[in-house]
Design a protein around this motif. Structure first.
Motif, mmCIF file in Angstrom:
data_model
loop_
_atom_site.group_PDB
_atom_site.id
_atom_site.type_symbol
_atom_site.label_atom_id
_atom_site.label_comp_id
_atom_site.label_asym_id
_atom_site.label_seq_id
_atom_site.Cartn_x
_atom_site.Cartn_y
_atom_site.Cartn_z
ATOM 1 N N ASN A 266 -4.941 5.021 1.165
ATOM 2 C CA ASN A 266 -4.320 5.588 2.353
ATOM 3 C C ASN A 266 -4.824 4.576 3.191
ATOM 4 O O ASN A 266 -5.512 4.522 4.446
ATOM 5 C CB ASN A 266 -5.379 6.794 2.361
ATOM 6 N N LYS A 300 1.477 -0.460 10.102
ATOM 7 C CA LYS A 300 1.591 0.291 11.155
ATOM 8 C C LYS A 300 2.394 1.032 11.660
ATOM 9 O O LYS A 300 2.530 2.356 12.438
ATOM 10 C CB LYS A 300 1.029 -0.691 12.241
ATOM 11 N N THR A 303 3.203 3.682 7.561
ATOM 12 C CA THR A 303 2.473 4.302 7.030
ATOM 13 C C THR A 303 1.838 4.982 7.936
ATOM 14 O O THR A 303 0.789 4.428 8.922
ATOM 15 C CB THR A 303 1.913 3.192 5.891
ATOM 16 N N PRO A 304 0.687 5.698 7.155
ATOM 17 C CA PRO A 304 -0.638 6.142 7.990
ATOM 18 C C PRO A 304 -1.790 5.001 7.487
ATOM 19 O O PRO A 304 -2.750 5.851 7.500
ATOM 20 C CB PRO A 304 -0.585 7.584 7.835
ATOM 21 N N GLU A 336 -8.464 -0.714 11.683
ATOM 22 C CA GLU A 336 -9.385 0.250 11.758
ATOM 23 C C GLU A 336 -10.846 -0.435 11.088
ATOM 24 O O GLU A 336 -12.158 0.044 11.486
ATOM 25 C CB GLU A 336 -9.024 1.446 11.292
#
Length: 347
Positions: A266, A300, A303-304, A336
């Motif tokens: 993730n 981006k 995928t998450p 992020e």
């Protein structure tokens, strides 16, 4: 201005000397050092003798971490004064790359951010501006450090291979294309993962985060990469952080991305180091700026994943404008997490 130094003496003090010489603008030089630093242990003390031309200065301190720190601070003040550098540097005599680590130690000791920063001000002569920044970051970090459950662990799975060598790299590694025992390595790694699963079960441990790093983990062939992720995924509870370092976009493809999605990854770390093609070539990276951007945009859209991006400040021929361009790219694309390292050349 002085440029080079040579240190001989006890290793524990040598690390402190290196940090503080660096903070005074000096680099290690075994050939033509302008500053000679010789240390000995005598009567329970470290004694550091500093020779610059005809000038000799001696510093003493206890054989302890505090004694080493005091010698380092005195050395830094002396070298700054000798070089004509400002005595009131923003970070005072604090050196290193993790000032918040010391802050949290003092918060635990004195009970509050205010008391901790006051102690740091008194001990290191840090400016009020930097103390405010340090305190604000410390307050933000405290909730994340409050969990003291000793049954939670973080794991690192290292793949010690790359397909090129960066000029600044100090990690033990091998070129994967030259390694003839790939299958044996993967068998051994599989045994390590099985052992880690047994240890976690035996001691009732929960894997809070897992990081698959390197080297370059994505240098593995597609099927090998898939199988390693499959075994690792067994160790990570659903929803916990599972990161794969995909630092070199030239070794990442849609099939590897698919494997990451299949096995619960993730978070992904895309490590451009810099966003200038000429610097990338100088440091031995096997990719271009366009490759980085294409991988980021693919991740981006498809995928998450949370994305971390690594940059290095101080690369060969890098300018302040280059770093501004790097940060402009970050602000435009908003990963992020962003990690900024300062270049450190090691043995």
């Amino acid at each position: 201005m002085l440029n080079g130094y040579l240190y001989t003496g006890p290793l524990p003090l040598g690390s402190v000397v290196a940090h503080n010489c660096g903070a005074a603008g000096l680099f290690s030089d075994k050939v033509n050092p302008e500053v000679l630093l010789e240390a000995i242990e005598v009567d329970g003390l470290y004694r550091l003798t500093v020779t610059i031309g005809e000038t000799v200065k001696t510093f003493d301190g206890d054989i302890s971490s505090m004694g080493r720190r005091q010698i380092g601070q005195a050395l830094l003040r002396y070298l700054r004064e000798y070089q004509g550098l400002p005595a009131d540097a923003p970070w005072g005599t604090m050196v290193g790359v993790r000032p918040t680590k010391l802050l949290h130690k003092y918060i635990d000791t004195y009970g509050s951010v205010h008391a901790a920063t006051r102690h740091i001000r008194d001990e290191f002569s840090v400016s009020m501006e930097k103390l405010a920044t340090l305190g604000a970051i410390g307050e933000y970090q405290r909730p994340f450090l409050a969990d003291t459950d000793d049954k939670k662990v973080s794991l690192y799975c290292g793949i010690p291979f790359c397909d090129t060598r960066c000029v600044y790299c100090s990690f033990p590694y091998g070129l994967y294309q030259d390694y003839t025992d790939k299958s044996q390595f993967l068998v051994a790694l599989g045994r390590d993962m099985d052992d880690m699963k047994a240890i976690a079960q035996s001691y009732g441990l929960t894997v809070d985060t897992l990081y698959m790093g390197g080297g370059t983990p994505t240098v593995l062939g597609d099927e090998d990469f898939h199988q390693v992720l499959k075994q690792l995924s067994i160790l990570v509870p659903e929803g916990h952080e599972f990161t794969v370092e995909a630092g070199r976009p030239d070794s990442v493809n849609p099939r590897k991305i698919r494997s990451m999605l299949d096995f619960g990854v993730n978070r992904i770390s895309i490590n451009p180091q810099t966003m200038q093609d000429d610097i990338l070539r100088r440091i031995g990276r096997g990719h271009s700026v366009q490759d980085i951007d294409e991988l980021l945009q693919y991740v981006k859209v498809n995928t998450p994943f949370a994305v971390n991006m690594d940059f290095i400040a101080g690369l060969p021929h890098q300018t302040m404008q280059n770093m501004v361009e790097n940060m402009d790219y970050v602000c435009q694309n908003l990963p992020e997490n962003v990690t900024i390292h300062t270049l450190a050349l090691k043995r």
